[in-house]
Design a protein around this motif. Structure first.
Motif, PDB file in Angstrom:
ATOM      1  N   LYS A   1      86.889 -32.555  64.767  1.00 55.06           N
ATOM      2  CA  LYS A   1      87.444 -31.209  64.714  1.00 55.06           C
ATOM      3  C   LYS A   1      88.327 -31.113  63.481  1.00 55.06           C
ATOM      4  CE  LYS A   1      90.361 -29.623  68.147  1.00 55.06           C
ATOM      5  NZ  LYS A   1      90.478 -29.376  69.589  1.00 55.06           N
ATOM      6  N   ILE A   2      88.107 -30.049  62.719  1.00 57.86           N
ATOM      7  CA  ILE A   2      88.929 -29.843  61.526  1.00 57.86           C
ATOM      8  C   ILE A   2      89.906 -28.708  61.786  1.00 57.86           C
ATOM      9  CG2 ILE A   2      88.913 -29.120  59.094  1.00 57.86           C
ATOM     10  CD1 ILE A   2      86.267 -30.417  58.727  1.00 57.86           C
ATOM     11  N   VAL A   3      91.131 -28.899  61.375  1.00 58.60           N
ATOM     12  CA  VAL A   3      92.122 -27.826  61.455  1.00 58.60           C
ATOM     13  C   VAL A   3      92.471 -27.467  60.022  1.00 58.60           C
ATOM     14  CG1 VAL A   3      94.426 -27.211  62.242  1.00 58.60           C
ATOM     15  CG2 VAL A   3      93.022 -28.773  63.609  1.00 58.60           C
ATOM     16  N   VAL A   4      92.124 -26.248  59.615  1.00 54.37           N
ATOM     17  CA  VAL A   4      92.429 -25.820  58.249  1.00 54.37           C
ATOM     18  C   VAL A   4      93.763 -25.099  58.260  1.00 54.37           C
ATOM     19  CG1 VAL A   4      91.641 -24.530  56.240  1.00 54.37           C
ATOM     20  CG2 VAL A   4      89.971 -25.560  57.778  1.00 54.37           C
ATOM     21  N   LEU A   5      94.680 -25.557  57.446  1.00 52.32           N
ATOM     22  CA  LEU A   5      96.014 -24.964  57.410  1.00 52.32           C
ATOM     23  C   LEU A   5      96.266 -24.297  56.072  1.00 52.32           C
ATOM     24  CD1 LEU A   5      97.676 -28.055  58.956  1.00 52.32           C
ATOM     25  CD2 LEU A   5      98.108 -25.795  59.878  1.00 52.32           C
ATOM     26  N   ARG A   6      97.011 -23.210  56.129  1.00 51.67           N
ATOM     27  CA  ARG A   6      97.500 -22.596  54.895  1.00 51.67           C
ATOM     28  C   ARG A   6      98.878 -21.999  55.156  1.00 51.67           C
ATOM     29  NH1 ARG A   6      94.812 -17.545  51.700  1.00 51.67           N
ATOM     30  NH2 ARG A   6      94.682 -16.778  53.819  1.00 51.67           N
ATOM     31  N   ASP A   7      99.819 -22.314  54.311  1.00 54.71           N
ATOM     32  CA  ASP A   7     101.185 -21.801  54.415  1.00 54.71           C
ATOM     33  C   ASP A   7     101.760 -21.937  55.824  1.00 54.71           C
ATOM     34  OD1 ASP A   7     100.984 -21.131  51.769  1.00 54.71           O
ATOM     35  OD2 ASP A   7     100.342 -19.079  52.176  1.00 54.71           O
ATOM     36  N   GLY A   8     101.534 -23.057  56.442  1.00 58.74           N
ATOM     37  CA  GLY A   8     102.127 -23.305  57.751  1.00 58.74           C
ATOM     38  C   GLY A   8     101.454 -22.588  58.905  1.00 58.74           C
TER      39      GLY A   8
ATOM     40  N   PHE B   1      88.824 -37.073  67.064  1.00 56.58           N
ATOM     41  CA  PHE B   1      89.264 -37.336  65.693  1.00 56.58           C
ATOM     42  C   PHE B   1      89.503 -35.987  65.033  1.00 56.58           C
ATOM     43  CE2 PHE B   1      89.148 -40.817  62.399  1.00 56.58           C
ATOM     44  CZ  PHE B   1      89.786 -40.086  61.431  1.00 56.58           C
ATOM     45  N   VAL B   2      90.777 -35.665  64.855  1.00 55.34           N
ATOM     46  CA  VAL B   2      91.126 -34.358  64.314  1.00 55.34           C
ATOM     47  C   VAL B   2      91.673 -34.527  62.906  1.00 55.34           C
ATOM     48  CG1 VAL B   2      92.665 -32.387  64.582  1.00 55.34           C
ATOM     49  CG2 VAL B   2      91.579 -33.407  66.570  1.00 55.34           C
ATOM     50  N   VAL B   3      91.189 -33.694  62.003  1.00 55.08           N
ATOM     51  CA  VAL B   3      91.672 -33.762  60.630  1.00 55.08           C
ATOM     52  C   VAL B   3      92.411 -32.475  60.283  1.00 55.08           C
ATOM     53  CG1 VAL B   3      90.996 -33.935  58.212  1.00 55.08           C
ATOM     54  CG2 VAL B   3      89.821 -35.313  59.917  1.00 55.08           C
ATOM     55  N   PHE B   4      93.657 -32.631  59.814  1.00 54.77           N
ATOM     56  CA  PHE B   4      94.404 -31.493  59.282  1.00 54.77           C
ATOM     57  C   PHE B   4      94.102 -31.437  57.801  1.00 54.77           C
ATOM     58  CE2 PHE B   4      98.225 -31.987  62.423  1.00 54.77           C
ATOM     59  CZ  PHE B   4      97.382 -31.655  63.467  1.00 54.77           C
ATOM     60  N   VAL B   5      93.601 -30.302  57.362  1.00 54.11           N
ATOM     61  CA  VAL B   5      93.256 -30.211  55.954  1.00 54.11           C
ATOM     62  C   VAL B   5      93.822 -28.910  55.388  1.00 54.11           C
ATOM     63  CG1 VAL B   5      91.008 -29.109  56.311  1.00 54.11           C
ATOM     64  CG2 VAL B   5      91.341 -30.602  54.351  1.00 54.11           C
ATOM     65  N   GLY B   6      94.134 -28.949  54.131  1.00 52.94           N
ATOM     66  CA  GLY B   6      94.681 -27.749  53.492  1.00 52.94           C
ATOM     67  C   GLY B   6      95.231 -28.123  52.137  1.00 52.94           C
ATOM     68  N   PRO B   7      95.527 -27.119  51.306  1.00 52.46           N
ATOM     69  CA  PRO B   7      96.077 -27.415  49.981  1.00 52.46           C
ATOM     70  C   PRO B   7      97.474 -28.004  50.116  1.00 52.46           C
ATOM     71  CG  PRO B   7      96.162 -25.062  50.420  1.00 52.46           C
ATOM     72  CD  PRO B   7      95.444 -25.679  51.568  1.00 52.46           C
ATOM     73  N   SER B   8      97.993 -28.591  49.050  1.00 49.62           N
ATOM     74  CA  SER B   8      99.317 -29.195  49.153  1.00 49.62           C
ATOM     75  C   SER B   8     100.354 -28.106  49.434  1.00 49.62           C
ATOM     76  CB  SER B   8      99.670 -29.971  47.889  1.00 49.62           C
ATOM     77  OG  SER B   8      99.532 -29.139  46.778  1.00 49.62           O
ATOM     78  N   GLY B   9     101.322 -28.458  50.265  1.00 50.69           N
ATOM     79  CA  GLY B   9     102.350 -27.511  50.638  1.00 50.69           C
ATOM     80  C   GLY B   9     101.972 -26.619  51.803  1.00 50.69           C
ATOM     81  N   CYS B  10     100.835 -26.905  52.458  1.00 49.26           N
ATOM     82  CA  CYS B  10     100.409 -26.045  53.554  1.00 49.26           C
ATOM     83  C   CYS B  10     101.071 -26.455  54.868  1.00 49.26           C
ATOM     84  CB  CYS B  10      98.890 -26.069  53.706  1.00 49.26           C
ATOM     85  SG  CYS B  10      98.280 -27.630  54.340  1.00 49.26           S
ATOM     86  N   GLY B  11     101.780 -27.558  54.877  1.00 47.86           N
ATOM     87  CA  GLY B  11     102.499 -27.965  56.086  1.00 47.86           C
ATOM     88  C   GLY B  11     101.766 -28.986  56.928  1.00 47.86           C
TER      89      GLY B  11
ATOM     90  N   SER C   1     111.517 -24.952  60.599  1.00 42.78           N
ATOM     91  CA  SER C   1     112.137 -24.307  59.448  1.00 42.78           C
ATOM     92  C   SER C   1     113.276 -25.152  58.934  1.00 42.78           C
ATOM     93  CB  SER C   1     112.612 -22.899  59.816  1.00 42.78           C
ATOM     94  OG  SER C   1     113.332 -22.936  61.005  1.00 42.78           O
ATOM     95  N   TYR C   2     113.462 -25.077  57.635  1.00 42.45           N
ATOM     96  CA  TYR C   2     114.604 -25.721  56.994  1.00 42.45           C
ATOM     97  C   TYR C   2     115.552 -24.600  56.601  1.00 42.45           C
ATOM     98  CZ  TYR C   2     111.447 -29.697  56.554  1.00 42.45           C
ATOM     99  OH  TYR C   2     110.573 -30.720  56.813  1.00 42.45           O
ATOM    100  N   GLY C   3     116.613 -24.440  57.358  1.00 46.67           N
ATOM    101  CA  GLY C   3     117.511 -23.315  57.103  1.00 46.67           C
ATOM    102  C   GLY C   3     116.759 -22.019  57.325  1.00 46.67           C
ATOM    103  N   ASP C   4     116.720 -21.182  56.297  1.00 44.85           N
ATOM    104  CA  ASP C   4     116.036 -19.895  56.430  1.00 44.85           C
ATOM    105  C   ASP C   4     114.556 -20.010  56.075  1.00 44.85           C
ATOM    106  OD1 ASP C   4     118.446 -18.827  57.063  1.00 44.85           O
ATOM    107  OD2 ASP C   4     118.902 -18.169  55.013  1.00 44.85           O
ATOM    108  N   ILE C   5     114.167 -21.152  55.529  1.00 44.58           N
ATOM    109  CA  ILE C   5     112.785 -21.268  55.067  1.00 44.58           C
ATOM    110  C   ILE C   5     111.912 -21.824  56.171  1.00 44.58           C
ATOM    111  CG2 ILE C   5     111.267 -22.236  53.303  1.00 44.58           C
ATOM    112  CD1 ILE C   5     114.105 -22.599  51.751  1.00 44.58           C
ATOM    113  N   SER C   6     110.955 -21.012  56.572  1.00 42.20           N
ATOM    114  CA  SER C   6     110.060 -21.398  57.644  1.00 42.20           C
ATOM    115  C   SER C   6     108.821 -22.050  57.055  1.00 42.20           C
ATOM    116  CB  SER C   6     109.695 -20.114  58.387  1.00 42.20           C
ATOM    117  OG  SER C   6     109.263 -20.412  59.626  1.00 42.20           O
ATOM    118  N   VAL C   7     108.484 -23.254  57.527  1.00 39.07           N
ATOM    119  CA  VAL C   7     107.325 -23.934  56.946  1.00 39.07           C
ATOM    120  C   VAL C   7     106.154 -24.048  57.916  1.00 39.07           C
ATOM    121  CG1 VAL C   7     108.562 -25.212  55.175  1.00 39.07           C
ATOM    122  CG2 VAL C   7     108.367 -26.190  57.448  1.00 39.07           C
ATOM    123  N   ILE C   8     106.428 -24.017  59.211  1.00 36.78           N
ATOM    124  CA  ILE C   8     105.364 -24.017  60.209  1.00 36.78           C
ATOM    125  C   ILE C   8     105.615 -22.813  61.117  1.00 36.78           C
ATOM    126  CG2 ILE C   8     104.320 -25.276  62.147  1.00 36.78           C
ATOM    127  CD1 ILE C   8     103.811 -26.824  59.659  1.00 36.78           C
TER     128      ILE C   8
END
Lengths: 278, 353
Positions: B203-210, B31-41, B12-19
């Motif tokens: 292996k794919i890791v799909v992320l959204r909003d941290g 081989f692991v790929v982190f995938v997600g829309p921009s800003g997903c962390g 988190s950055y201050g009060d804002i939690s990102v992960i």
């Protein structure tokens, strides 16, 4: 450059002429001063002798023999070199920290540093004189002048370096971290080589400011640490205005810095164009 | 080679939690790929593994050692940056040797490693040039070379192909896959491009909003997306979502579509034209994008829902014509309309959260 190609008379003839005119207007006082320095005091005040006169070296001989020019010059060199070196050392460290590890108050600190330049020097004349003379016993020492020159120039040095460092992409510093660079290694091997042009122009500017500083060097010295500014000042006061002698002293005082600027011009331009990171 | 374990990792950055409490196990050599829309962390998570970002909470282990407070260069990882981040004032040779020089390796060893890596990446002839004199693709190779010479236990790639043009991207993608095959080193790769994810990943890791939405092999994610987000993110063109009420009741029953499923998802490549009697849904033709190899047919249903169908040949119909569509029972995905979660069980226990 949208001007390239449309070679009108205005851009090929009028603009250079205009530029030369402006340059001449700026250069004229210095030129006049240099001319006057080769005149006798009597000739110097007569306007009809502006260009036609009998040149003499009397003023320069007088200056080195009777006024101890070299001692003042050496003092100027010592204080300027050390003040520039110290300012750059502190400036590089601070600018590195603020550019690459900014905190929440970095902007405030930068603004505060700039604000110190807004303080009129005369406002602290009394405390400075009193402190250095009676309290710290530093009056008329090289140390004091070096310290004062450094402090005066640090805000500008830090601001300039900060802007140059800011242009270096953060990823390059991070790549350095991944490669195992120490903080000193990052500064030495990555930041300074990349900001070389910026560093050179900052150093030159700081050097010029230190050399030209007159307010404090005149007021916080008497003889031991007196710089060329003090020499000029001294030639003005005691014996009235002897233009020939004053011009000689002034020419000898600004000479070194003008020559330095002239030589560094190439390096500066080179630094500014090659310094581009992307 | 090493495994990487993330335990309840937070940032988190201050009060804002990102992960938020990310748990993940990356096996040795995977081989692991982190995938997600921009800003997903995804980039933040990678930078936390690299050590370029502090960890607010939780633990990161590399090769079974807690590395939370270990300097980036001591973690046994090497990173390839999106912008390449080459040292502009050094030659290609020195760019690659710089990290090794910090470790005080003997110079003959540095030289042999740099030359070997240059050989592999076909950049030997550029060794004495500066990055400025290289093309984007060549710079990218140097950046990869800089990572290789350090012989890391884990490679980290932060969107390494996004600054390359399309043709070069495909080529470099293949080269990275070959590199992994040859070195067998653990690789973590961040991208927003699902094609890169599908083609490269074990292996794919799909992320959204941290948060991790789903972890699994590309084919698992394709066939059994855990929710509507993953379903839409994986696969191109995106999966079509229909309301259960849009479907013809008889056909839905025949295909055994869960009547309680609010959302029915069918991939464009699984929809096929059929007769009126068998139609699961009918839609009017809007536009055909003919790509030669296949055609993307854009349609609109009666209630205004847009559909994309991937067909081998463009249909012999004109705009406005009604086309009847159906799909095989096995290719129809049912989701809860409120939670967006999948109705059918996922094939394996592959999701961590």
């Amino acid at each position: 450059m949208s001007v390239v190609g449309q070679s009108t008379k205005f851009s090929t003839v009028a603009l250079p002429v205009l530029a030369w005119l402006v340059a001449l207007v700026f250069f004229f006082p210095i030129f006049w001063m240099m001319l006057t320095s080769f005149k006798t005091d009597a000739d110097a005040v007569k306007p009809e002798f502006l260009f036609i006169f009998k040149p003499t070296l009397e003023n320069y001989i007088n200056m080195t023999e009777n006024y101890d020019y070299w001692r003042f010059a050496v003092n100027s060199v010592i204080t300027t070199v050390f003040a520039t070196a110290f300012s750059l050392f502190v400036g590089v460290s601070s600018a590195y920290a603020m550019a690459f590890n900014p905190g929440r108050h970095t902007k405030d600190i930068l603004m505060w540093m700039l604000s110190t330049k807004m303080l009129p020097a005369a406002a602290v004349l009394y405390p400075m004189t009193f402190l250095t003379k009676s309290f710290l016993n530093l009056f008329d020492t090289h140390f004091l002048i070096i310290l004062v020159l450094s402090l005066i120039n640090l805000p500008i040095v830090i601001w300039m370096l900060f802007t140059y460092f800011k242009e270096i992409p953060k990823e390059i510093i991070e790549a350095g971290k991944m490669d195992g660079c120490s903080v000193w290694g990052e500064i030495k091997d990555i930041v300074l080589p990349l900001a070389w042009g910026g560093l050179a122009s900052t150093a030159l500017l700081c050097f010029i400011f230190c050399w030209n500083e007159a307010y404090w060097t005149v007021r916080l010295t008497t003889t031991d640490a007196a710089t060329l500014s003090k020499l000029i000042e001294g030639n003005r006061a005691p014996e009235g205005l002897f233009f020939g002698r004053l011009s000689a002293v002034s020419t000898a005082a600004v000479g070194p810095i003008v020559v330095l600027g002239w030589f560094c011009q190439k390096q500066l331009v080179r630094g500014l164009t090659f310094g581009a990171v992307k | 080679m090493a495994s990487v374990t993330l335990k309840e990792v937070k940032k988190s950055y201050g009060d804002i939690s990102v992960i938020h409490d990310v748990d993940l196990i990356i096996n040795d050599g995977e081989f692991v790929v982190f995938v997600g829309p921009s800003g997903c962390g995804k980039s933040t998570l990678l930078r936390m593994i690299a050590g370029l970002e502090d960890i607010t909470g939780g633990d990161i282990d590399i090769a079974n050692e807690r590395v939370n407070d270990v300097a980036p260069s001591k973690r046994g990882v090497a990173m390839v940056f999106q912008t390449y981040a080459l040292y502009p004032h050094m030659t290609v040779y020195n760019n690659m040797a710089f990290g090794l020089k910090q470790t005080k390796l003997p110079s003959w060893e540095i030289d042999s490693r740099v030359r070997a890596a240059a050989e592999v990446l076909h950049i030997t002839e550029y060794l004495s040039r500066t990055p400025k004199a290289l093309s984007g693709g060549q710079r990218q190779r140097v950046a990869i070379g800089r990572a290789i010479v350090r012989e890391p236990e884990v490679f980290l790639f932060d969107e390494p192909l996004s600054n390359l043009d399309a043709a070069l991207r495909v080529k470099t993608r293949l080269e990275i896959a070959r590199l992994h095959q040859r070195l067998g080193t653990t690789m973590i790769y961040v991208t927003h491009d699902q094609v890169e994810a599908m083609t490269l990943a074990d292996k794919i890791v799909v992320l959204r909003d941290g948060r991790i939405e789903q972890v699994g092999s590309p084919i698992e994610l394709y066939e059994h997306p855990r929710n509507t987000f993953v379903a839409q993110f994986i696969g191109s063109p995106k999966m079509n979502f229909l309301d259960h009420s849009d479907l013809s009741p008889a056909a839905a029953k025949a295909l055994k579509i869960d009547p309680k499923a609010g959302i029915v998802g069918i991939r464009p490549e699984h929809l096929q034209s059929t007769t009126v009697a068998k139609a699961l849904i009918s839609a009017s033709l809007e536009l055909v994008e003919n790509l030669g190899e296949y055609a993307l047919v854009h349609m609109v249903t009666e209630v205004g829902r847009e559909l994309i169908v991937k067909m081998e040949r463009p249909p012999k119909a004109v705009a406005g014509d009604l086309i009847h569509l159906t799909a095989d029972a096995g290719t129809i995905h049912c989701f809860n309309s409120e939670t967006g979660l999948r109705k059918q069980p996922t094939s394996r226990k592959n999701s961590k959260k």
